[in-house]
Design a protein around this motif. Structure first.
Motif, PDB file in Angstrom:
ATOM      1  N   UNK A 276       0.833  -1.204   0.000  1.00 22.47           N
ATOM      2  CA  UNK A 276       0.000   0.000   0.000  1.00 22.47           C
ATOM      3  C   UNK A 276       0.867   1.253   0.000  1.00 22.47           C
ATOM      4  N   UNK A 277       1.860   1.231   0.905  1.00 19.55           N
ATOM      5  CA  UNK A 277       2.729   2.402   1.081  1.00 19.55           C
ATOM      6  C   UNK A 277       3.513   2.699  -0.201  1.00 19.55           C
ATOM      7  N   UNK A 278       3.970   1.637  -0.848  1.00 24.32           N
ATOM      8  CA  UNK A 278       4.808   1.814  -2.038  1.00 24.32           C
ATOM      9  C   UNK A 278       3.995   1.919  -3.332  1.00 24.32           C
ATOM     10  N   UNK A 279       2.669   1.756  -3.228  1.00 18.58           N
ATOM     11  CA  UNK A 279       1.844   1.805  -4.441  1.00 18.58           C
ATOM     12  C   UNK A 279       2.057   0.619  -5.361  1.00 18.58           C
ATOM     13  N   UNK A 280       2.461  -0.510  -4.795  1.00 17.32           N
ATOM     14  CA  UNK A 280       2.661  -1.721  -5.606  1.00 17.32           C
ATOM     15  C   UNK A 280       1.306  -2.287  -6.032  1.00 17.32           C
ATOM     16  N   UNK A 281       1.182  -2.687  -7.280  1.00 16.98           N
ATOM     17  CA  UNK A 281      -0.050  -3.316  -7.772  1.00 16.98           C
ATOM     18  C   UNK A 281      -0.038  -4.815  -7.457  1.00 16.98           C
ATOM     19  N   UNK A 282      -1.159  -5.303  -6.977  1.00 18.94           N
ATOM     20  CA  UNK A 282      -1.350  -6.749  -6.823  1.00 18.94           C
ATOM     21  C   UNK A 282      -2.108  -7.257  -8.036  1.00 18.94           C
ATOM     22  N   UNK A 283      -1.533  -8.271  -8.713  1.00 19.25           N
ATOM     23  CA  UNK A 283      -2.239  -8.916  -9.827  1.00 19.25           C
ATOM     24  C   UNK A 283      -2.820 -10.214  -9.291  1.00 19.25           C
ATOM     25  N   UNK A 284      -4.122 -10.212  -9.159  1.00 18.83           N
ATOM     26  CA  UNK A 284      -4.807 -11.371  -8.586  1.00 18.83           C
ATOM     27  C   UNK A 284      -5.145 -12.341  -9.718  1.00 18.83           C
ATOM     28  N   UNK A 285      -4.691 -13.581  -9.583  1.00 16.63           N
ATOM     29  CA  UNK A 285      -4.826 -14.575 -10.654  1.00 16.63           C
ATOM     30  C   UNK A 285      -5.578 -15.793 -10.121  1.00 16.63           C
ATOM     31  N   UNK A 286      -6.887 -15.683  -9.996  1.00 14.58           N
ATOM     32  CA  UNK A 286      -7.624 -16.716  -9.262  1.00 14.58           C
ATOM     33  C   UNK A 286      -7.528 -18.108  -9.864  1.00 14.58           C
ATOM     34  N   UNK A 287      -7.635 -18.212 -11.187  1.00 14.34           N
ATOM     35  CA  UNK A 287      -7.633 -19.577 -11.739  1.00 14.34           C
ATOM     36  C   UNK A 287      -6.287 -20.245 -11.527  1.00 14.34           C
ATOM     37  N   UNK A 288      -5.232 -19.489 -11.720  1.00 18.73           N
ATOM     38  CA  UNK A 288      -3.896 -20.019 -11.488  1.00 18.73           C
ATOM     39  C   UNK A 288      -3.746 -20.496 -10.044  1.00 18.73           C
ATOM     40  N   UNK A 301      -9.481  -7.873   1.012  1.00 21.73           N
ATOM     41  CA  UNK A 301      -8.649  -7.145   1.977  1.00 21.73           C
ATOM     42  C   UNK A 301      -7.743  -6.151   1.254  1.00 21.73           C
ATOM     43  N   UNK A 302      -7.193  -6.576   0.106  1.00 22.83           N
ATOM     44  CA  UNK A 302      -6.381  -5.635  -0.691  1.00 22.83           C
ATOM     45  C   UNK A 302      -7.199  -4.398  -1.031  1.00 22.83           C
ATOM     46  N   UNK A 303      -8.428  -4.624  -1.480  1.00 22.13           N
ATOM     47  CA  UNK A 303      -9.280  -3.498  -1.863  1.00 22.13           C
ATOM     48  C   UNK A 303      -9.588  -2.617  -0.652  1.00 22.13           C
ATOM     49  N   UNK A 304      -9.924  -3.255   0.462  1.00 22.38           N
ATOM     50  CA  UNK A 304     -10.255  -2.496   1.668  1.00 22.38           C
ATOM     51  C   UNK A 304      -9.069  -1.664   2.150  1.00 22.38           C
ATOM     52  N   UNK A 305      -7.878  -2.223   1.998  1.00 18.65           N
ATOM     53  CA  UNK A 305      -6.675  -1.528   2.460  1.00 18.65           C
ATOM     54  C   UNK A 305      -6.226  -0.446   1.492  1.00 18.65           C
ATOM     55  N   UNK A 306      -6.847  -0.405   0.331  1.00 21.91           N
ATOM     56  CA  UNK A 306      -6.436   0.592  -0.643  1.00 21.91           C
ATOM     57  C   UNK A 306      -5.208   0.197  -1.436  1.00 21.91           C
ATOM     58  N   UNK A 307      -4.898  -1.100  -1.474  1.00 23.13           N
ATOM     59  CA  UNK A 307      -3.813  -1.572  -2.345  1.00 23.13           C
ATOM     60  C   UNK A 307      -4.329  -1.577  -3.783  1.00 23.13           C
ATOM     61  N   UNK A 352     -17.156  -5.355  -7.670  1.00 28.51           N
ATOM     62  CA  UNK A 352     -15.725  -5.354  -7.351  1.00 28.51           C
ATOM     63  C   UNK A 352     -14.884  -6.010  -8.451  1.00 28.51           C
ATOM     64  N   UNK A 353     -15.332  -7.153  -8.969  1.00 27.15           N
ATOM     65  CA  UNK A 353     -14.491  -7.803  -9.983  1.00 27.15           C
ATOM     66  C   UNK A 353     -14.532  -7.038 -11.306  1.00 27.15           C
ATOM     67  N   UNK A 354     -15.656  -6.393 -11.590  1.00 26.13           N
ATOM     68  CA  UNK A 354     -15.716  -5.574 -12.806  1.00 26.13           C
ATOM     69  C   UNK A 354     -14.736  -4.407 -12.681  1.00 26.13           C
ATOM     70  N   UNK A 355     -14.697  -3.827 -11.504  1.00 23.28           N
ATOM     71  CA  UNK A 355     -13.733  -2.762 -11.229  1.00 23.28           C
ATOM     72  C   UNK A 355     -12.293  -3.279 -11.382  1.00 23.28           C
ATOM     73  N   UNK A 356     -12.004  -4.435 -10.775  1.00 20.72           N
ATOM     74  CA  UNK A 356     -10.646  -4.989 -10.850  1.00 20.72           C
ATOM     75  C   UNK A 356     -10.218  -5.207 -12.299  1.00 20.72           C
ATOM     76  N   UNK A 357     -11.141  -5.707 -13.108  1.00 19.41           N
ATOM     77  CA  UNK A 357     -10.814  -6.082 -14.488  1.00 19.41           C
ATOM     78  C   UNK A 357     -10.694  -4.891 -15.414  1.00 19.41           C
ATOM     79  N   UNK A 358     -11.171  -3.737 -14.967  1.00 18.20           N
ATOM     80  CA  UNK A 358     -11.163  -2.553 -15.838  1.00 18.20           C
ATOM     81  C   UNK A 358     -10.332  -1.424 -15.198  1.00 18.20           C
ATOM     82  N   UNK A 359     -10.958  -0.673 -14.342  1.00 20.66           N
ATOM     83  CA  UNK A 359     -10.286   0.501 -13.778  1.00 20.66           C
ATOM     84  C   UNK A 359      -9.173   0.133 -12.798  1.00 20.66           C
ATOM     85  N   UNK A 360      -9.388  -0.954 -12.041  1.00 17.98           N
ATOM     86  CA  UNK A 360      -8.387  -1.368 -11.045  1.00 17.98           C
ATOM     87  C   UNK A 360      -7.060  -1.709 -11.701  1.00 17.98           C
TER      88      UNK A 360
END
Lengths: 425, 425
Positions: A276-288, A301-307, A352-360
């Protein structure tokens, strides 16, 4: 053609909590950027050509934050192993083939065409340790008109002889040459790509850190994917409190530039806080994460924390290039995680997942992944008429269904930065 | 045409532990039954016409042990609720529409056509409480040439007024009339279908037990799907030790006839033991169990214990009619179950899910779901050439990939009992 209007059922995210829907609306492209979404087209845009997609669905292009192009030939195969065994048994063997440019050409042609024909408009892509093959991949993506960050992979330890660079110095030198060779592309950009801590010496990470500063490049790698991997990283890097520090101590973990870390399935509080502090992006890969039995990431939790968080297909531990499928799997994994493991974290919502797949995920590329004014004009038009219905559904229902049934629907058009990539009529 | 030969890459199960593969082999259909698989065609079958599917994959038709036809219109929608809330919010509202025969006709036409165009050759299908609509569904399935058990649903308590039968007696009388009305079909058969214990009074179950004996019918219902549901059943049936007993005490749990119980996500040892003893089939519906956050069933334990087990798509808690998708999800759920919940039960293998989807579920219909001699000749031919490859894969690899990527492949032909349902060339 940089100025035009699309008409149809327009859906996009402003935030993770809501999907904005304008039925029979207009979204305006002006000089490759969105000039906004309208229920009634403003007079000033009346001169623009209008493509009427009628009852079809118009959404922002999908963003794939993590995908391995050279693994595309064995997707859907050999997923009965956990990460490290899977790498040694299937992945490294396949990636070694890319020393052969002829093979790389055939394989990357298929990958690039399939990516072009998918709903993905932007992607962050791993290549292999082979500079020439990686440049070939970049050429093909450029020709397909896709926006992408592509990485020539670095690995100089704990890798089989046939897929291990001879030294940190040579790896860095070859990488610098590749960076210089890849400056000529318009849509495709290089990204530093140390494979993951187990396969990179400290010296290599330090040298890559130098390249990062010199060329101002972003970084992509893997983080806290699998329990065995995490234990191994602890052994390899005794001075670190958590996996993320192994990148951070070389300045490869956000802060001075953008970084994407794939997976973060088992990231603890301290690691998340540093992300969060460093602005690192998390790439969530559920099927993998399911296919390699890595686990189910605490995405909410990532979303709630603002990551900053997006989705990745992670071919070939993920079987499909479809980010829609990643959206469905993200919800599904979060439900099993909730039921089987941790009822303190509610399942992900469609919003939330629509957001992750587009704007997130899009944020990694700047103002990307929405139709808000000023955003890059990346759009896909989906035709769901092949999913026949005995009664009329609401647009919000059809969007939800697209997530689950995208494989039964057809893409009718695709635009990137306002450029027409594909258009039926 | 009842005698012919198919040529191609033939894959089938003999047991849950192995997939038999004959590359460029022959499978012979004689009077609607398999006369075996051969690497070299025996002289005696040389006069039979041969359909050469070349490099395509030929597998037994897939079996769907649990699917709700009336729920097809809302698949992929509204899955943010657990079972009981989902039933009340989405399912019952949709099922009530089937009082309208015109709506039922439109909806069931779509369902039947899509099922015909899927890789499913046999299915066990829930209708609604409406006899006329259920007969209409049976007509359409019969016309499509599919083999199916179809159930007119019984529910006389704890259901909304618009979808609750007025009494146990009326429900049973209407069911008996429906049984008599449905005797004329050749491929489609009636199956007794008490929805689940919460919606059936003891009197109703007792009356259905009588119909079962009188007409020798099989039974399908739901069992131990969701924790809230199980608690509710405990309250409703205080004299029973576990959910399965609520059916067993009325003779609706195997033993005197075949029964399918969908889900069994939370079945304990005693319930499983009774299922084994009574020969009750478990219909495992992985996507449904994920989408409604019910959990991940211990399928491997069912197999180890010798419980008869197959797969169900469970439309509309499952989003897709594809049994291939159910196979992939079965593996995936078993992996998350293993990782997050219970490391004593290893994930399912490709061999196991292929068995479940063919011979495992097929057993409910008799000698069905394999190409062993004497088995009903149900076959589908899959063309995976649309999944382009830079190198040649082994047939075993291609079969595994079909499980994950079936949505990207095409069905080239489909046969049931030797009848041609669909054939490209």
């Amino acid at each position: 053609m940089k100025n035009y209007v699309l008409k149809g059922n327009i859906c996009y995210s402003r935030s993770k909590d809501e999907i904005c829907i304008v039925e029979n609306g207009y979204v305006v492209c002006e000089n490759g950027r969105s000039a906004g979404v309208y229920a009634v087209l403003p007079e000033v845009y009346a001169p623009f050509p209008c493509f009427n997609y009628e009852d079809r669905m118009i959404i922002p292009g999908l963003v794939d934050l993590h995908v391995h192009a050279p693994q595309y030939p064995f997707r859907g195969l050999g997923m009965d192993l956990e990460l490290i065994d899977w790498l040694n048994t299937h992945t490294f063997v396949e990636e070694a083939r890319y020393a052969d440019l002829e093979y790389a050409g055939r394989a990357y042609e298929i990958f690039s065409e399939d990516l072009r024909n998918s709903e993905t408009t932007r992607a962050c892509i791993f290549g292999t340790i082979h500079s020439s093959a990686t440049l070939l991949l970049m050429e093909k993506l450029e020709a397909a008109g896709l926006k992408a960050y592509v990485g020539r992979v670095n690995m100089d330890r704990n890798s089989p002889g046939y897929l291990c660079e001879e030294s940190a110095r040579k790896s860095a030198e070859d990488t610098e040459k590749w960076i210089l060779d890849s400056q000529g592309f318009q849509h495709v950009r290089p990204i530093l790509t140390p494979r993951f801590t187990p396969s990179c010496t400290d010296e290599l990470l330090e040298r890559l850190s130098g390249l990062r500063k010199k060329y101002g490049l972003p970084v992509q790698s893997h983080l806290s994917e699998n329990l065995g991997e995490i234990e191994w990283v602890k052994e390899l890097c005794p001075g670190t409190a958590f996996y993320g520090e192994t990148y951070d101590r070389y300045g490869l973990f956000g802060s001075q530039g953008a970084s994407i870390m794939a997976h973060c399935v088992h990231s603890g509080e301290a690691e998340m806080e540093l992300m969060r502090k460093r602005g690192v992006f998390a790439a969530h890969c559920p099927e993998s994460n399911v296919n390699l039995a890595s686990g189910a990431a605490p995405v909410k939790r990532c979303l709630e924390k603002g990551i900053k968080t997006g989705l990745g297909t992670d071919i070939a531990a993920g079987s499909s290039l479809s980010v829609f499928k990643a959206m469905a799997m993200a919800i599904q994994c979060s439900k099993l995680r909730w039921r089987l493991y941790d009822q303190s974290l509610a399942p992900l919502t469609v919003e939330e997942v629509f957001y992750l797949a587009t704007k997130g995920g899009g944020e990694f590329f700047g103002n990307v992944g929405s139709f808000e004014e000023g955003y890059a004009f990346d759009a896909v038009v989906m035709d769901d008429s092949s999913v026949r219905q005995p009664r009329r559904l609401k647009v919000r229902e059809r969007l939800e269904r697209l997530v689950y049934l995208s494989g039964e629907c057809r893409m009718a058009a695709k635009f990137i930065d306002g450029r027409v990539i594909f258009r039926e009529n």
